[in-house]
Design an enzyme around this catalytic site. Structure first.
Site, short mmCIF file in Angstrom:
data_model
loop_
_atom_site.label_atom_id
_atom_site.label_comp_id
_atom_site.label_asym_id
_atom_site.label_seq_id
_atom_site.Cartn_x
_atom_site.Cartn_y
_atom_site.Cartn_z
N CYS A 1 37.46 42.07 42.18
CA CYS A 1 37.98 41.31 41.05
C CYS A 1 37.34 41.88 39.79
O CYS A 1 36.11 41.91 39.68
CB CYS A 1 37.58 39.85 41.24
SG CYS A 1 37.94 38.80 39.83
N CYS B 1 43.28 44.24 36.58
CA CYS B 1 43.18 42.97 37.30
C CYS B 1 43.77 43.26 38.68
O CYS B 1 44.85 43.86 38.79
CB CYS B 1 43.99 41.92 36.56
SG CYS B 1 44.23 40.43 37.52
#
Ligand code: DGL
Length: 264
Positions: free
Chosen positions: A74, A184
């Site tokens: 992440c 992302c």
């Protein structure tokens, strides 16, 4: 030496599965444990202290389950909490950050679009990366909460996706970006739709391949590679296990994977 313990991987939800599938491809002998922290999703609108505290809890859980190393799959968690985690745990960590450096080397127009969450956009780490590696290219940061939500709901194409992309990606292309950094981990699931809206002249960069190559080096360096046979990933979620299983079927073609719910 061979170390059969699993590699722990986590994200706020489904995004880190784009990194997990690359681990399975490059390092098939490694077993992974994936934790989707869906109850706390999205990470992108949390504060730095909240993210650090949450990532510490998630990491402690994965270590408790036997993880030999942790992949923070992440960008938001990596840019805000990776250094913090390294200060608190002794096992090796591998993180993922927006691929600003390769983008600066690849752009012809000198303009790069960087798709990120709000927390990543505001982070000091991203500001430092851009200051060190943009080499005069213009890096336009674009927050993309809608796109994260679409992936979480399993919507990867169709009119709603195209509308969000026109809003969040269209302006970058209009300003001359010829490279889009997928900053992302949810976004590679939308690569096809993004490519459709951005057009063939625009290249997308997903750093997962480089991150997993790095993971391989880290495992080797610490003598943690598993030299025996691999095993399928084990899945955990802090959200609804049935919903997660449904998405695993859709996104990774693993409809029968077992998913355990964890309270964290
Ligand atoms: N997948 C995450 C990232 O790479 C964050 C999405 C979110 O939870 O906001 O930044």
């Amino acid at each position: 030496m061979s170390d059969q313990r699993p590699v722990g991987v986590f994200d706020s939800g489904l995004g880190g599965l784009t990194v997990l599938r690359e681990i399975t491809r490059q390092l098939p002998q490694e077993q992974c444990m994936y934790l989707a922290d869906s109850r706390e999703a999205p990470y992108g609108n949390k504060s730095v202290p909240a993210l650090q505290e949450r990532c510490e809890q998630v990491t402690a859980f994965l270590i408790d389950q036997g993880a030999k190393t942790i992949v923070v799959a992440c960008n938001t968690a990596s840019v805000t909490a990776l250094a913090y985690l390294r200060g608190r745990f002794t096992i090796p960590f591998v993180g993922i950050v927006p691929a600003v450096k390769p983008a600066a080397m690849m752009t012809h127009t000198g303009t790069v679009g960087v798709l990120v969450t709000s927390a990543t956009a505001q982070s000091d780490s991203l500001a430092q990366l851009i200051a060190s590696y943009s080499h005069g290219s213009q890096m336009i940061l674009q927050e993309c909460p809608e796109l994260v939500a679409l992936v979480e709901h399993g919507q990867l194409k169709g009119p709603e996706v195209e509308n969000s992309l026109r809003l969040e990606v269209g302006p970058l292309v209009a300003r001359g970006a010829d490279i889009l950094v997928l900053g992302c981990t949810h976004l590679p699931f939308l690569s096809e739709a993004i490519g459709h809206v951005a057009g063939p002249a625009v290249r997308l960069i997903d750093p997962a391949e480089a991150v997993v190559r790095h993971l391989g080096h880290v495992l080797q360096e610490h003598d943690l590679l598993n030299r025996g046979a691999g095993a399928p990933p084990r899945y955990f979620t802090t959200g609804d296990p049935e919903e997660f299983q449904l998405r695993l079927g859709q996104l990774l073609d693993e409809p029968l994977a077992e998913v355990a719910h964890v309270e964290l």
